[in-house]
Motif scaffolding. Sequence first.
Motif, PDB file in Angstrom:
ATOM      1  N   THR A  92       0.821  -1.213   0.000  1.00 50.34           N
ATOM      2  CA  THR A  92       0.000   0.000   0.000  1.00 50.34           C
ATOM      3  C   THR A  92       0.852   1.259   0.000  1.00 50.34           C
ATOM      4  OG1 THR A  92      -1.685  -1.261   1.183  1.00 50.34           O
ATOM      5  CG2 THR A  92      -1.962   1.114   1.149  1.00 50.34           C
ATOM      6  N   GLU A  93       2.118   1.134   0.376  1.00 49.60           N
ATOM      7  CA  GLU A  93       3.019   2.289   0.324  1.00 49.60           C
ATOM      8  C   GLU A  93       3.159   2.807  -1.108  1.00 49.60           C
ATOM      9  OE1 GLU A  93       6.713   1.786   2.341  1.00 49.60           O
ATOM     10  OE2 GLU A  93       5.827   0.719   4.029  1.00 49.60           O
ATOM     11  N   ALA A 110       0.139   4.952  -1.754  1.00 52.01           N
ATOM     12  CA  ALA A 110       0.332   6.209  -1.034  1.00 52.01           C
ATOM     13  C   ALA A 110       1.339   7.091  -1.763  1.00 52.01           C
ATOM     14  CB  ALA A 110       0.800   5.929   0.391  1.00 52.01           C
ATOM     15  N   ASP A 112      -8.866  10.448   1.546  1.00 54.81           N
ATOM     16  CA  ASP A 112      -8.493   9.062   1.780  1.00 54.81           C
ATOM     17  C   ASP A 112      -9.736   8.335   2.272  1.00 54.81           C
ATOM     18  OD1 ASP A 112      -7.307   6.647   2.391  1.00 54.81           O
ATOM     19  OD2 ASP A 112      -6.307   7.365   4.210  1.00 54.81           O
ATOM     20  N   ILE A 162      -2.608   6.097   4.830  1.00 55.32           N
ATOM     21  CA  ILE A 162      -2.376   6.901   3.634  1.00 55.32           C
ATOM     22  C   ILE A 162      -2.555   8.384   3.943  1.00 55.32           C
ATOM     23  CG2 ILE A 162      -3.163   7.386   1.284  1.00 55.32           C
ATOM     24  CD1 ILE A 162      -3.875   4.459   0.979  1.00 55.32           C
TER      25      ILE A 162
END
Length: 278
Positions: free
Chosen positions: A93-94, A97, A115, A123
Motif C-alpha cells: 500500500t506504500e 500512497a 483518503d 495513507i
Amino acid sequence: MRDLRRRAAERLREAGVASPERDADLLLAHVLGIGLGRLPLVDGLDAAQREAYDALLARRADREPLQHLTGTAAFRHVELAVGPGVFVPRPETELLAGWAIDAARAVEGTPVVADLCTGSGAIARAVADEVPGAEVHAVELDEAALAWAERNLAGTGVDLRHGDLATAFDDLAGRFDVVVCNPPYIPLEAWESVAAEARDHDPHLALFSGQDGLDAMRVLERRAALLLRPGGVVGAEHADVQGESAPGVFRATGRWRDVADHLDLAGRPRYLTARLAR
C-alpha cells in the motif's frame, strides 16, 4: 543468544509464519527495547525478559499479527499505532500512497486529498507528512478502526470523519484533486485462501467485498466521480488477480480517461489510477 534466536525462529517456522527469523528477532528487540542492529551485542535475557519473549512467541505462533504484538507498523516515513480492530497496513500500500503523494504535489496551489476507507489512517498520515501544504480529509466506517485512525492522525490537521465510503464528504463534492482508497477487495469465496493473520485478526469489513471482490470498487467509482473536480485523479488498491477487472469497473462507465493499472515490487498487479473526464 544465538541458540535462543535459532530456537525461536524454528518455533515460528513450524507454525507457518512466513518470515520466522525476522519476526523472532523483531519480537526479541521489542522485549529488550533496542533496535535490531544491537541484538548481536546482547549477552542474554533475565527471567522477566525470557517470560515476556516466550509469551510473544506463543502469540505469534498462533498467527497473531506481528504488528499487534509490537503495537506499531512502519509505513513510508511514519510509524503507526495498530492493534486489534484495525487493518494492519501492508508494504504494497506504500506504493499507492506514493502515487497519491506525487499526484498531490503536481497540483497547482493547495491540493485537496480524500483518503476513503482510511483504516489506521496510514495513507492520510503519509500524505499529510510528505505534502505538508495539502488539505487532507479521511473517512472510516468501522468504529474500532476509527479509534486507531484518531490516534494516528492526531495533530496532523487531517479532517477525519466517521462515515461510509458511499456517502462521504457530500459537503465537499467537486472539490477534490486526489481521491485515494484501499478498499476491501477479497471475494467472499476466497475465505480459505486468506492468510491466518488477516482472516483471523483483521476486521472483515476491511477484507471482503462481495462475490467477486469488486463491490466496494464499484461504490468507489461512483463516489470518486462525485467528489473529484473535472480532471481530478483517483487511485485504488486491488487484489493481484484483479488487474483487468478492477480497472474495468472504471472503463465501463465512460466517466474516466487515462485508466491504468500498476504493478507492485513483486511484479503483480496492485493498484489502478484514473482521471475524471472534463
